[in-house]
Design an enzyme around this catalytic site. Structure first.
Site: not given
Length: 569
Positions: A237-239
């Site tokens: 889960l990016d950023a």
């Protein structure tokens, strides 16, 4: 949430998260659509995931277009390279965003559901999945200004009017945590010629999604489930810490962000049990570990962001005191969680995870010294108007070693650092540039115009293969030595992510890590992070050094400069 419109199986974890985030705005029709999509995935997903991690799990981080050749697109070219050079070394491949994109080397996604045509197609991903387990990026906070969704918003197409976050320009957003020295709001003109100022955490080409709108959630759940259908075992889960916005707050780590991650976890558990949800939050350690939730309801793994700068600090200062003190405090909330450990990645070496562990003047001194050796630095704006360095842009090899060092010392320091990585509890990940022994790429920075390009070089397949077979080439030595260490780790149960972990400094320059498996198998790691011989007192009978392949039975040992031993009892 009112009565459901038809007979469907109620998932109480999913329903609870939805209620916490949306209350009555998530209607029975929305819930029906979500459950229908989930049931579709349950029928489509037949691949069984591994139920838990073990010592054999080691991840390669790479771009899908990492290698190019004259006769194939980059993805099939990568598959060819992986099968020949890396398949026996790694268990998982983390393919950085391989979707159509407009900036940030993939993290401005134009279309979540497609493979970038110039790179390959879904069949290439499927073929890689036959050789390796797969890790995909779920770029869930923002998407490209060139995307179809955003174009529909600008064209004021029905259903897209609240997909993104419009704010009045004079709204007081002074408390918002800023990861970049760029404007938080960016102006865009709609079809009717009105101008809206939209929330852009990272850049004006990365438009933040509005999760307050249930239709955005449904669209993103569809993306997540499609990745599971395409074979993702791990989902990054990016950023993710920025997902929910509330003006007047910091807009990072908000409770509804945590609830959304719990929701993604519950959905993945339903659709594809065994999927690991991994949160990427480049923040101080205390905030980072909050994403474990209660140990059973949020991330399975969190990126261990403090490890890279602390290992770098230990080698630079030839002193393991700070690294050991931090590592002694590591606690996991349950056996359903572990660390995602790394030293290098497609980004730089984050400095925010050092804050609270090192005084600010020491962080700034480290930055200055690395700049003098050729590293680049990215900065962020603070609420008080000041600037702070948030990231050092450099290959990990050039970060560890002064530029005038010999290759022998460069190799020794680099191998030492990666042996520390492989000794820590958790699942280790190695960046492709590291196993290829890459140095700073200033030409790439000049051509592309941003600092992170220093560590993102793409290679012509034949040229990199020629370097790897050349015994006089630095790349050859690094590749073979790191591969050998990874294979040793993967074949010893003491390195299971859940095995007992003890760490201490024997002297400031010599660190000991003891790993003990449930079976009683024990490995003692001894690490000399100095350029001098170190004689230490030990109590080892009938041991065997897995790295040096020699028997060890002594009350005293001398470690050479930068030497590491893995002594198996």
């Amino acid at each position: 949430m009112g009565p459901l419109p038809r007979e469907i199986k109620v998932n109480h974890k999913i329903q609870k998260c939805l209620t916490e985030v949306y209350g009555d705005t998530f209607t029975p029709l929305h819930y029906d659509a979500l459950i229908s999509r989930l049931e579709k995935s349950q029928k489509l997903i037949t691949k069984a995931r591994k139920t838990h991690w073990d010592e054999s799990d080691v991840v390669l981080i790479t771009y899908a277009d990492q290698f190019y050749s004259t006769d194939k697109k980059p993805l099939p070219t990568f598959n060819q390279f992986y099968n020949e050079w890396l398949k026996s070394t790694f268990s998982h491949v983390h393919l950085l965003p391989f979707y159509p994109w407009s900036s940030d080397d993939g993290f401005s996604v134009i279309d979540y559901h497609r493979v970038a045509e110039e790179t390959g197609d879904w069949n290439d991903i499927k073929q890689l999945g036959q050789s390796s387990r797969l890790m995909f990026d779920f770029v869930c906070n923002h998407m490209s200004a060139k995307s179809g969704w955003f174009n529909n918003y600008l064209q004021q197409v029905d259903g897209y009017e609240n997909f993104f976050i419009a704010m009045v320009p004079d709204t007081d957003l002074s408390n918002v945590t800023r990861p970049r020295a760029l404007p938080l709001l960016s102006p865009f003109t709609l079809k009717d010629n009105t101008v809206r100022h939209l929330w852009t955490t990272f850049s004006d080409d990365q438009i933040d999604l509005n999760y307050e709108n249930p239709l955005v959630l449904l669209a993103m759940v569809d993306v997540l489930l499609s990745y599971l259908e395409q074979g993702a075992d791990y989902v990054r889960l990016d950023a993710v810490g920025f997902m929910w916005k509330e003006p007047g707050t910091t807009c990072i780590h908000l409770e509804k962000t945590h609830q959304l991650i719990k929701l993604f976890r519950a959905i993945a558990d339903c659709a594809a049990p065994g999927t690991a949800i991994i949160t990427e939050t480049n923040v101080p350690h205390k905030d980072n570990i909050s994403y474990f939730g209660n140990g059973q309801d949020e991330a399975h793994m969190v990126y261990q962001f403090s490890l890279p700068p602390l290992v770098l600090h230990a080698v630079q200062r030839q002193d393991t005191t700070v690294l050991c003190r931090w590592a002694q405090s590591l606690m996991l909330p349950s056996h359903e969680t572990t660390w995602f450990n790394f030293l290098a990645s497609h980004d730089g070496i984050g400095l925010n995870p050092l804050r609270g562990l090192l005084p600010e003047d020491e962080i700034l001194q480290l930055v200055t010294e690395l700049q003098q050796e050729g590293a680049l630095v990215n900065w962020k704006n603070n609420p008080d108007g000041s600037r702070s360095p948030y990231e050092i842009n450099v290959t990990f090899m050039d970060a560890l070693t002064p530029s005038n060092s010999s290759d022998a010392e460069r190799i020794a320091r680099f191998v030492l650092a990666h042996t520390i990585l492989l000794s820590f509890p958790g699942v280790p990940a190695i960046y492709i540039q590291s196993i290829l022994g890459s140095r700073n790429d200033y030409k790439n920075v000049e051509e592309l115009g941003y600092n992170r390009a220093i560590n993102r070089k793409k290679y012509q397949l034949q040229q990199i293969e020629e370097a790897l077979v050349d015994e006089n080439n630095l790349r050859h030595t690094i590749y073979h030595e790191l591969s050998r260490l990874i294979v040793i780790r993967r074949n010893n149960k003491a390195f299971h992510p859940d095995s007992l972990f003890e760490i201490n400094s024997i002297t400031p320059s010599v660190m000991q890590i003891k790993r003990t498996a449930e079976t009683g198998e024990e490995i003692i790691g001894l690490f000399n992070v100095s350029g001098q011989h170190q004689t230490i007192k030990v109590d080892i009978e009938n041991g065997f050094d897995l790295i040096g392949a020699i028997n060890v039975s002594a009350g005293e040992l001398t470690l050479h400069a930068w030497q590491v031993m893995w002594v198996k009892r």
